[in-house]
Design an enzyme around this catalytic site. Structure first.
Site, short mmCIF file in Angstrom:
data_model
loop_
_atom_site.label_atom_id
_atom_site.label_comp_id
_atom_site.label_asym_id
_atom_site.label_seq_id
_atom_site.Cartn_x
_atom_site.Cartn_y
_atom_site.Cartn_z
N UNK A 61 -16.47 -16.16 -21.31
CA UNK A 61 -15.76 -15.12 -20.57
C UNK A 61 -16.11 -13.72 -21.06
CB THR A 82 -0.55 -8.71 -8.37
OG1 THR A 82 -0.88 -10.03 -7.91
CG2 THR A 82 0.49 -8.09 -7.46
CG ASN A 83 -5.86 -6.80 -10.88
OD1 ASN A 83 -6.81 -6.89 -10.11
ND2 ASN A 83 -5.37 -5.63 -11.27
CB THR A 104 -27.36 -26.67 -7.81
OG1 THR A 104 -28.16 -27.08 -6.69
CG2 THR A 104 -26.46 -27.81 -8.23
CG ASP A 123 -5.62 -18.06 -17.35
OD1 ASP A 123 -5.51 -17.06 -16.62
OD2 ASP A 123 -6.61 -18.82 -17.31
#
EC number: 2.7.9.3
Length: 344
Positions: free
Chosen positions: A16, A46-47, A137, A223
């Site tokens: 990330u 609101t992201n 892919t 999260d």
């Protein structure tokens, strides 16, 4: 051939931490016209962690996509971590994952390695009680893998990041330090015990944490991934119209992460997060490696849960009884103040 491959050596940045920084992303998104529909319960405004669309009075679809470059060298572990990370967005919304599609960018010369990545992803999705239903892919010299995940939730039981309330207690369900550790892994400077512990943290599903918070009843959740604890907490604070206050001494760290941060193994994503949050976060304590780790981009991080004080003790107790890495009270939600976030 698989044993000789070190996946992290194919990448410029890991996991990330490879995300476009929040400042650059905000400059792009602010120019987009936001389309709306009464059934789109959660969108760009609101992201939040995933999109939520109401199908009828009883069912809403929760949909997310997440993929990234390798954070570890073992392809099977990478597949499991990427899947756990993608599933986490659904768990943060209080939803149940149903199925997922593979998102694959990979060098064609390493098909045997890709098989192991996909096996890891499939096993983790199976552990979540969901299905792999297909995928897409692209041939790419820099490997990337993740999932597009679809889940369901009752429209009135969606847990958003925009509904934290003053007086709430903040509970975090995984320790921090993944970005720093991933940087050490890529530089071949990570002690084996720290490496193995970080892999276990990243592979661990947020499934049980999500189930428990739904049973107890909470006000908000998000999260912790690429924007770090402070970045995702800022999104929660701003969207909720509140201020969040963290206790630096309560922040949990993966064993070994602090020492690696002291060595200067700070990922670029950490600096991007700091730059974006300037003027939004007020640090009232000495700025040391713990503060760096609060900005540190996480991969498959824990849930940050905002729960009323009346329910906090029960939630904390039940999470600590069930979760492999425990749960930690890290802060409080306050009435809106000058800054969105304070660290004391």
């Amino acid at each position: 051939m698989i044993e000789k491959i070190k996946l992290t050596q194919f990448t410029k940045s890991a996991g990330u931490a490879a995300k476009i920084g929040p400042e650059a992303l905000a400059q792009v998104l602010c120019q987009l016209e936001i389309t709306w529909n009464e059934n789109l319960l959660v969108g760009l405004n609101t992201n939040d962690d995933a999109a939520v669309y109401r199908l009828n009075e009883d069912i809403a679809i929760v949909h997310t996509v997440d993929y990234f470059t390798p954070v570890v060298d073992d392809p099977y572990d990478f597949g499991q971590i990427a899947a756990a990370n993608a599933l986490s967005d659904v768990y943060a919304m209080g939803a149940v994952p149903l199925f997922a599609l593979n998102v694959v960018c990979f060098p064609a010369a390493y098909i045997d390695v890709l098989k192991e990545v996909l096996r890891g992803g499939n096993d983790k999705v199976k552990e979540a009680g969901a299905l792999i239903a297909g995928g897409h892919t692209i041939e790419d010299e820099e490997p990337k893998y993740g999932l597009s995940v679809t889940g369901i939730v009752h429209p009135e039981k969606v847990i958003k990041n925009s509904t934290a309330k003053p007086g709430d207690v903040l509970i975090l369900t995984k320790p921090l330090g993944i970005g720093v550790i991933n940087t050490a892994i890529k530089g071949e400077m990570c002690p084996s015990e720290t490496y193995l512990l970080a892999v276990e943290v990243m592979k661990y599903l947020n499934k049980e944490a999500s189930e428990i918070m739904k049973e107890v009843g909470v006000n908000a959740c998000t999260d912790i991934t690429g924007f770090g604890l402070l970045g995702h907490a800022y999104e929660m604070a701003f969207s909720s119209g509140v201020t969040i206050e963290f206790d630096k001494d309560s922040i949990p760290l993966i064993e070994g992460a602090r020492e690696l941060a002291q060595m200067g193994l700070i990922p670029g994503g950490c600096y991007r997060n700091k730059k974006y949050l300037k003027g939004k976060v007020c640090i009232k304590v000495e700025e040391d490696e713990v503060i760096d780790l609060m900005f540190d981009p996480q991969t498959s991080g824990g849930l940050l849960i905002s729960v009323s004080e009346e329910k906090a003790e029960e939630l904390y107790r039940r999470l600590n009884k069930k979760l492999k890495f425990g749960a930690f009270i890290v802060g409080r939600v306050k009435e809106k103040q000058e800054y969105d976030i304070y660290v004391r």
